[in-house]
Design an enzyme around this catalytic site. Structure first.
Site, PDB file in Angstrom:
ATOM      1  N   ILE A 163       0.850  -1.162  -0.229  1.00 38.48           N
ATOM      2  CA  ILE A 163      -0.032   0.154  -0.141  1.00 38.48           C
ATOM      3  C   ILE A 163       0.855   1.063   0.027  1.00 38.48           C
ATOM      4  O   ILE A 163       0.363   2.307   0.010  1.00 38.48           O
ATOM      5  CB  ILE A 163      -0.696   0.059   1.300  1.00 38.48           C
ATOM      6  CG1 ILE A 163      -0.345  -0.180   2.487  1.00 38.48           C
ATOM      7  CG2 ILE A 163      -2.034  -1.093   0.943  1.00 38.48           C
ATOM      8  CD1 ILE A 163      -1.052  -0.109   3.677  1.00 38.48           C
ATOM      9  N   GLY A 194       8.502   3.910   0.501  1.00 34.19           N
ATOM     10  CA  GLY A 194       9.364   5.182   0.861  1.00 34.19           C
ATOM     11  C   GLY A 194      10.532   4.776   0.731  1.00 34.19           C
ATOM     12  O   GLY A 194      11.169   3.933   0.459  1.00 34.19           O
ATOM     13  N   VAL A 209       5.483  -0.539   2.717  1.00 34.78           N
ATOM     14  CA  VAL A 209       4.110  -0.572   3.751  1.00 34.78           C
ATOM     15  C   VAL A 209       3.449  -1.652   2.974  1.00 34.78           C
ATOM     16  O   VAL A 209       2.949  -1.509   2.063  1.00 34.78           O
ATOM     17  CB  VAL A 209       3.516   0.498   3.918  1.00 34.78           C
ATOM     18  CG1 VAL A 209       2.511   0.265   5.288  1.00 34.78           C
ATOM     19  CG2 VAL A 209       4.489   1.566   4.501  1.00 34.78           C
ATOM     20  N   ASP A 249       8.271  16.388   6.940  1.00 38.47           N
ATOM     21  CA  ASP A 249       7.557  16.112   5.789  1.00 38.47           C
ATOM     22  C   ASP A 249       5.954  16.026   5.808  1.00 38.47           C
ATOM     23  O   ASP A 249       5.240  15.153   5.505  1.00 38.47           O
ATOM     24  CB  ASP A 249       7.918  14.887   5.290  1.00 38.47           C
ATOM     25  CG  ASP A 249       7.822  14.666   3.729  1.00 38.47           C
ATOM     26  OD1 ASP A 249       7.564  15.493   3.163  1.00 38.47           O
ATOM     27  OD2 ASP A 249       7.845  13.618   3.189  1.00 38.47           O
TER      28      ASP A 249
END
Length: 1018
Positions: free
Chosen positions: A707, A710, A715, A834
Site C-alpha cells: 500500500i 518510501g 508498507v 514532511d
C-alpha cells in the site's frame, strides 16, 4: 388635336390593368394578414428553453411573414405556402389556427417536442401536399378530417403517441405518395380503403399493434416501392398478390406472426428488391435461391424463422449486399467444407453485417474470412457445429466491432492476431474447446465492452494487459483452467458494471484489495477456485453489487462487516470455505437479500435474528456445528458460566500460591542491572512479533498487499492473529540510515500519545527466512486512506460526494492539533519534517491522523543531553512543501512544520497540489491564493466545494452561503499566515488550532432564520 383610336385603346387597356393589379393588391394584403395572425397564434403555443437561442426570433410583427425563419410564401409574396420548422427543438402544442393557412402546401414539423393532439382544423388545408409531424410526442388518434387535404402526397406521423385505428377516410387521399404512420400505438386492421390510393409509393405502418390478416387488396397498389409492416400482430400467410407487386424495392414484414413458405421465385416476381426483411416470423421452407440472383439487393434478413435446407448458391452474385442475416433457423451445411459458401461473400465489398448463428452448420471456418469486406462490423457465427481453429486471417477485418463464435466446437488457441481488431466492442468465444493461454495481445482491444471466454480449456495466468479495458462492462472467464492469482489490473476497471465471472478455475492467492474499485458491478462470481486468506473489507465499496458468489474456495478469517454496506445485495454465497467467527449482525439489515449461503465453514456464535434470518428457508447454515440459535446459546452460556466460575476459583488459588513462593525467592536475590543496546531498548517498548507472524499476516509480503513505498522501506496491509488489520512497514536495510530511522520512529512514538497520531502497535527486529536482518514497524490500519486520495478524488463518500467544507475544516483542526501537541505539549519536542496530504490518514470515522507511510521522518530530541535521532533524508522533505529556509541550510524546526502545514491547508481547500502543472515560473500555490485573497477566493476553491454551498447543513440547520464564504476567507488567511517566507513572520501551531476552532464555531453559530423545516426535507 385628337389622339388616334388605337392609342386611346392602349390607354384604356393600361387603366384596366392598373385597376386590376390594385384590386389584387388590395385583396392580397388581408389574406397575408390572416396567415400572419395564424402564425402568431402558432408561435404563442410554443415555449423555448431559456438557455437556447430562439429560432423564431425573426417572427416579428414589424416584418412580413415571408421574411420569417421557416416560412416561405408564393411568388407574389401574398400567401404562405410552406412552413418548415423541422429539428428546431420546439415544445408546445399545435394551434388550431394552423387551419387558416389555406394556401399551405407543405407542413414540416418533424424532430421537435410537440405534444397534445392534432387539431381537426388540419383538414382545412386542402392544398396540402406534404404533412410530416414525425418524431414528436403527439397523442390521440389520426384525424379523418385529414382526408379533406385532397392534394396531400406525403403523410408522415411516425414516432409519436398516436393511438386508435387507421381511419378509412385516408383512402380519400388519392394523390398520396408516402404514408408513414410507423412507431405509434395504432391497432386494429389495415382498412381496405388504403388500396384506393393508387399513387402510393411508400407505406410504413411498422412498430404498431396492428393485427389480423394483411389485406389482399393492397396488391392493387402497383406503384408501391416500400412496404413496411414490421413489429405488428399480423397473422396468417402473406397474400400471394403481394409477391407480384413488381415495383417494390423494400418489403418488410418482420416481427409478426406470419407463416407459410416464401415463394422460391420471389426474386423473379420482385425484380427491383433492394431490401427483403422477413425475420422473426414462422416461415418454413428453404431460402429462396432467386434472391441470390438480384444483383442490386442490399439487405436479406430471414433470421428467427423455421427455414431448413442449405444455403443456396449464388452468394457471389451480390456485389451490393450490405446485410445477410439467416441466423436462428435450421439451415444445414455438412462436411469438412460445409462453410465454404462463406468464401463467395468476398465479392460483396459493402458487406457490414453477416449472421449465420443458431443453425446446424458444420465445417471449418475458411481462411478466406479475412478477405471479407473491410466494412464488416458484425460477424455472428455462434451456436453451430463449427470445429477446427480460428483462422489468423480474422485479424484483417479492421472494422469489426462484434465477433461471436460462441457455442461451437472450435479448438486450438486464440490467434494473437485478434489483437489487431482495435475497434472490437464485443468478443464472444464461449462454449468451445479453445486451449492454451489467453494472448496478451487481446489487451490491445481498448474499446472492448464485453468479453466472454467462458467454458473453454484456457490455462495459464489472466493477462495483466486486461487492465487496458477501460470501457469494459462485463468479463466472463469462468469454467476454464486458468491459474495464478487474480491480477489487480482487472479489478481497477471502474467501468465494469454488469458482471465479473472467474468461477470454476484454479486461481490461487488472496483476493486483492482492489476488488473495492468495482463500485458499479452487479455480479461477482469467484466460486470454485483455490483463493485463500481473508475476504478484504474493501468488498464493501462495491455499492451496486447484487450477487456475490465466493463459494468453494479457501477463504479464512471472519466474514467482513463491510458486507452490511451492500444495500442492494440479493444473493450472498460464501459457502464451503474456512471462515470463522460470528455471522455479522448487519446482514439482517439488507432488505433486498433473498438468499444467504454460509454453509460448511467454521462459523460460531449466535445466528442473528430479524431480516432474512426470519425466513430460514432462504438461509443455509449447515456444516457450522458451533453456530447456535438464541435459546440454545443461552443454555450453553449458563453451563459455560458455571465452568468458568469454577476455573477462576481454581486458578486464583494456584496463582496465590505461586505468588507467595515467587516473592520468597525474589527476596533472596539481589537486584541485577541490565544494560541494553539500542536494539534491545526498542524490543522492551512493545510486545514484539516474529518475522513468521508478519509474513503470514501479509501473505508472504505479497505485492498485492503493498500500500505504499518510501525511502526506507515498503508498507503492506495485513491481519494479525486476532484479525486486527494493520499496516506493516518493512525497512530496507540496504538503505543508509534505515536503523537510525527505525530507532527514531520507535523513540518518537514511545514518547508521544495523541488521538491524531498514528498508533504504533508493535515492532519486529529479527531475521528473515534467508537469515538476513529484518526490521519492521506495525501500525494501526487507516481504512479511509490518505487525505491525498480524497483531495484528488480517488476516494469519495458512498453518495459519490467528496469532502465538504465541514469535513475539510475538521481534518485541518485534527492535523493542527497534533502539530501543536508535538511542538508544544509533549514531553519531548518533535518536529515532523514532511507534512503533506499523503502522510495524513483517515480512519473509519474520518478522524485525521498524522503518520509515516514512506517519506515522513521525525526529528526527536530525546533529552537535553542526548543527540537528536534523525534521518538526513528527512531534512529534505517533499518538493512543494519544503520551507524556503531549509534550502539555505537551516535545520528542521517547528516553524518549518508550520510552513508545510500551511501549504497542505491551501491544497486541501483549493484541490490543487503545489506541484500542479499550472504553477510555472514565479507562480506558486501560495501566490495564486494570495492574488485571489480576500475578494475573489471563490475563484480558487476546489470545484467539489462549489455545489455544496446551497445545501451544506449541520444539526438540521442550513449553513448560509455567506457564512461559508467568510469561513473560506478566514481559512485561506490562516494558510497564508503559515506560509510567510520569513520563519519569524509565521504563526505557530497553537495559534493555528485556536484560529481554526474559532472559524468553525462561527460557521456553526445557530441561525434561527435559516432553520430547516424537517417535514419538508425528510
Amino acid at each position: 388635336m385628337g389622339f388616334p383610336s388605337h392609342t386611346m385603346l392602349q390607354f384604356a387597356l393600361l387603366a384596366v390593368l392598373i385597376t386590376s393589379k390594385s384590386l389584387l393588391l388590395a385583396a392580397g394584403s388581408p389574406a397575408l394578414s390572416t396567415d400572419k395572425e395564424a402564425l402568431i397564434s402558432f408561435r404563442s403555443h410554443i415555449s423555448m428553453e431559456p438557455s437556447k437561442s430562439n429560432p423564431l426570433s425573426t417572427w416579428s410583427q414589424t416584418l412580413s411573414p415571408c421574411n420569417w425563419t421557416g416560412v416561405r410564401c408564393n411568388k407574389l409574396g401574398k400567401r404562405v405556402v410552406e412552413l418548415d420548422l423541422a429539428g428546431f427543438g420546439l415544445k408546445g402544442s399545435i394551434s388550431p389556427l394552423i387551419g387558416n393557412l389555406s394556401f399551405l402546401r407543405s407542413l414540416k414539423l418533424e424532430n421537435n417536442q410537440f405534444m397534445g393532439t392534432l387539431p381537426d382544423q388540419l383538414g382545412n388545408l386542402f392544398r396540402l401536399r406534404v404533412l410530416n409531424i414525425s418524431f414528436n410526442k403527439i397523442e390521440g388518434v389520426i384525424l379523418p378530417s385529414i382526408s379533406r387535404c385532397v392534394e396531400l402526397n406525403i403523410l408522415d406521423m411516425k414516432q409519436n403517441e398516436i393511438s386508435g385505428r387507421i381511419p378509412k377516410e385516408l383512402g380519400n387521399l388519392t394523390n398520396l405518395q408516402v404514408l408513414n404512420l410507423g412507431q405509434n400505438h395504432l391497432s386494429g386492421e389495415i382498412p381496405s380503403s388504403i388500396a384506393n390510393i393508387s399513387s402510393l409509393t411508400v407505406l410504413n405502418l411498422g412498430t404498431n399493434t396492428l393485427g389480423g390478416m394483411i389485406p389482399c387488396d393492397m396488391a392493387r397498389l402497383q406503384n408501391m416501392k416500400r412496404l413496411d409492416l414490421t413489429i405488428n400482430n399480423f397473422t396468417g400467410t402473406v397474400p400471394s398478390p403481394i409477391y407480384n407487386m413488381s415495383s417494390l424495392s423494400y418489403l418488410a414484414l418482420a416481427s409478426n406472426d406470419l407463416w407459410g413458405r416464401i415463394p422460391s421465385n420471389v426474386g423473379v416476381t420482385l425484380p427491383n428488391l433492394l431490401g427483403f426483411n422477413f425475420c422473426f416470423n414462422k416461415f418454413t421452407g428453404t431460402i429462396p435461391g432467386s434472391l441470390h440472383n438480384l444483383t442490386n439487393i442490399q439487405m436479406i434478413r430471414m433470421a428467427h424463422n423455421l427455414l431448413h435446407g442449405t444455403v443456396p448458391p449464388g452468394l457471389d452474385n451480390l456485389p451490393e449486399l450490405q446485410m445477410y442475416n439467416v441466423g436462428f433457423n435450421k439451415i444445414v451445411n455438412s462436411g469438412e467444407n460445409g462453410l465454404d459458401f462463406l468464401s463467395l461473400l468476398t465479392n460483396s465489398t459493402h458487406l457490414n453485417f453477416l449472421a449465420i448463428d443458431g443453425n446446424l452448420l458444420e465445417g471449418v471456418i475458411p481462411d478466406s474470412v479475412g478477405n471479407f469486406s473491410k466494412a464488416l462490423v458484425k460477424l455472428y457465427m455462434g451456436g453451430n457445429r463449427i470445429h477446427g481453429r480460428i483462422p489468423a486471417s480474422i485479424g484483417r477485418l479492421s472494422s469489426l466491432a462484434l465477433l461471436n463464435l460462441s457455442d461451437n466446437s472450435i479448438s486450438g488457441e486464440i490467434p494473437k492476431e485478434i489483437g489487431q481488431l482495435e475497434g472490437l466492442l464485443m468478443l464472444g468465444l464461449a462454449g468451445n474447446n479453445i486451449s492454451g493461454k489467453i494472448p496478451t495481445s487481446i489487451g490491445n482491444l481498448k474499446n472492448l465492452l464485453e468479453v466472454d471466454l467462458s467454458g473453454n480449456e484456457l490455462e495459464g495466468n489472466i493477462p495483466s494487459s486486461f487492465g487496458n479495458f477501460k470501457k469494459l462492462l462485463s468479463l466472463d472467464l469462468s469454467s476454464n483452467k486458468l491459474n495464478g492469482s487474480i491480477p489487480k489490473e482487472i479489478l481497477n476497471l471502474p467501468s465494469l458494471s454488469t458482471h465479473l465471472k472467474l468461477s470454476k478455475n484454479f486461481l490461487t492467492g488472496p483476493l486483492p484489495q482492489e476488488i473495492g474499485s468495482l463500485d458499479s458491478v452487479v455480479t461477482i462470481d469467484l466460486s470454485d477456485n483455490h483463493l485463500s486468506e481473508t475476504i478484504p473489507d474493501s468488498i464493501g465499496n462495491c455499492k451496486s453489487l447484487e450477487e456475490l458468489v465466493m463459494a468453494k474456495n479457501l477463504f479464512s478469517g471472519r466474514i467482513p462487516h463491510a458486507l452490511g454496506a451492500l444495500k442492494g445485495l440479493v444473493t450472498l454465497d460464501i459457502s464451503s470455505n474456512k471462515l470463522s467467527g460470528p455471522i455479522p449482525g448487519d446482514l439482517k439489515n439488507l432488505q433486498a437479500l433473498q438468499l444467504v449461503n454460509l454453509s460448511f465453514n467454521n462459523l460460531e456464535g449466535e445466528v442473528p435474528t430479524g431480516g432474512i434470518f426470519n425466513n430460514m428457508s432462504r438461509v443455509h447454515l449447515e456444516g457450522n456445528p458451533k453456530l447456535c440459535f438464541t435459546s440454545a446459546c443461552e443454555k450453553s452460556r449458563d453451563h459455560l458460566s458455571r465452568v468458568i466460575l469454577l476455573c477462576i476459583i481454581t486458578i486464583s488459588l494456584i496463582l496465590a500460591i505461586c505468588f507467595t513462593i515467587s516473592l520468597l525467592l525474589y527476596l533472596r536475590k539481589s537486584k541485577v542491572q541490565i544494560t541494553a543496546t539500542s536494539e534491545s531498548f526498542v524490543r522492551r517498548q512493545h510486545q514484539m512479533v516474529s518475522y513468521d507472524e508478519l509474513r503470514v499476516a501479509t501473505g508472504n509480503f505479497n505485492k498485492e498487499n503493498l500500500i505504499g513505498n518510501g525511502s526506507f522501506g515498503s508498507v503492506y496491509k495485513g491481519y494479525l492473529r486476532d484479525g486486527i488489520p494493520v499496516a506493516v512497514k518493512v525497512l530496507n536495510l540496504c538503505t543508509t540510515g534505515s536503523w537510525k530511522s527505525f530507532l527514531a520512529e520507535c523513540a518518537a512514538l514511545r514518547n508521544v500519545r495523541h488521538r491524531n497520531l498514528i498508533k504504533l502497535i508493535t515492532s519486529c527486529s529479527s531475521v528473515d527466512n534467508k537469515n538476513k536482518d529484518f526490521l519492521a514497524l506495525v501500525y494501526e490500519f487507516m481504512s479511509n486512506g490518505s487525505l491525498e486520495d480524497w483531495i484528488t478524488g480517488k476516494r469519495r463518500h458512498a453518495n459519490g460526494h467528496g469532502l465538504n467544507l465541514l469535513d475539510r475544516l475538521n481534518v485541518a483542526i485534527d492535523v493542527a492539533s497534533v502539530l501543536n501537541y508535538l511542538h508544544h505539549e509533549s514531553e519531548t519536542q518533535v518536529v515532523h519534517c514532511d507534512m503533506k496530504p499523503s502522510n495524513i490518514l483517515l480512519d473509519d470515522e474520518m478522524i485525521a491522523k498524522v503518520g509515516d507511510f514512506g517519506l515522513a521522518k521525525l526529528l526527536i530530541n530525546i533529552s537535553t543531553n542526548q543527540a537528536s535521532l534523525s534521518s538526513t533524508h528527512a531534512l529534505k522533505g517533499s518538493i512543494g512543501y519544503i520551507p524556503p529556509e531549509y534550502g539555505l541550510g537551516e535545520q528542521p524546526s517547528v516553524v518549518g512544520d508550520v510552513y508545510s502545514y500551511g501549504i497542505t491547508l491551501l491544497e486541501l481547500f483549493t484541490g490543487k497540489r503545489p506541484t500542479h502543472e499550472s504553477f510555472t515560473r514565479d507562480l506558486s500555490l501560495k501566490k495564486w491564493v494570495q492574488m485571489a485573497f480576500p475578494d475573489n477566493v471563490e475563484q480558487v476553491l476546489d470545484p467539489d466545494l462549489v455545489p455544496d454551498k446551497d445545501s451544506l447543513c449541520h444539526d438540521d440547520q442550513i449553513i448560509a452561503p455567506e457564512a461559508q464564504l467568510d469561513c473560506f476567507i478566514a481559512v485561506f488567511g490562516v494558510g497564508l499566515s503559515c506560509t510567510m517566507d520569513s520563519p519569524n513572520g509565521r504563526i505557530n501551531s497553537r495559534e493555528v488550532v485556536c484560529k481554526l476552532k474559532s472559524i468553525r464555531d462561527n460557521l456553526l453559530k445557530p441561525q434561527p432564520e435559516k432553520k430547516m423545516e424537517m417535514e419538508k426535507y425528510p
